[in-house]
Write a protein that holds these residues in place. Sequence first.
Motif, PDB file in Angstrom:
ATOM      1  N   GLY A   1       0.818  -1.197   0.000  1.00 24.86           N
ATOM      2  CA  GLY A   1       0.000   0.000   0.000  1.00 24.86           C
ATOM      3  C   GLY A   1       0.858   1.256   0.000  1.00 24.86           C
ATOM      4  O   GLY A   1       2.079   1.208   0.185  1.00 24.86           O
ATOM      5  N   GLY A   2       0.199   2.391  -0.207  1.00 22.36           N
ATOM      6  CA  GLY A   2       0.924   3.656  -0.207  1.00 22.36           C
ATOM      7  C   GLY A   2       0.095   4.759  -0.816  1.00 22.36           C
ATOM      8  O   GLY A   2      -1.108   4.620  -1.014  1.00 22.36           O
ATOM      9  N   LEU A   3       0.776   5.852  -1.105  1.00 24.52           N
ATOM     10  CA  LEU A   3       0.145   7.032  -1.696  1.00 24.52           C
ATOM     11  C   LEU A   3       0.468   7.074  -3.183  1.00 24.52           C
ATOM     12  O   LEU A   3       1.633   6.948  -3.567  1.00 24.52           O
ATOM     13  N   VAL A   4      -0.557   7.261  -3.990  1.00 22.27           N
ATOM     14  CA  VAL A   4      -0.381   7.317  -5.432  1.00 22.27           C
ATOM     15  C   VAL A   4      -1.338   8.349  -6.002  1.00 22.27           C
ATOM     16  O   VAL A   4      -2.415   8.583  -5.439  1.00 22.27           O
ATOM     17  N   GLN A   5      -0.943   8.964  -7.105  1.00 17.71           N
ATOM     18  CA  GLN A   5      -1.824   9.917  -7.760  1.00 17.71           C
ATOM     19  C   GLN A   5      -2.884   9.191  -8.569  1.00 17.71           C
ATOM     20  O   GLN A   5      -2.687   8.049  -9.013  1.00 17.71           O
TER      21      GLN A   5
END
Length: 119
Positions: free
Chosen positions: A8-12
């Motif tokens: 998981g993580g931050l993505v545009q």
Amino acid sequence: VQLVESGGGLVQAGGSLRLSCAASGRSFSVYDMGWFRQALGKEREFVASIGWSGGFTYYADSVKGRFTISRDNAKNTVYLQMNSLKPEDTAIYYCAASPAATPMVYGYWGQGTLVTVSS
């Protein structure tokens, strides 16, 4: 069976992520596997599932054509490839295991991994 999600993580928006779920304990190959997600303030919802042999997959309409579930029984791992991500895909993603003898009865769950899609 114990399940541990990662990836998981931050993505545009428009980007991609691949989630992994590593299983340990009893034989992984006798379990159907599923991915679920829960957004803040909402109920947990089904995302995708795959049969014990990998020959059967099923997707929620909201992710069909964008997400792909797969598994590698030799590595005791199930994956969720997520493409064309949208802000509404933001959620904690959980993998779950269902004994093949009792389909869709998910008795084992991981701790979840957070996916955040920014607009």
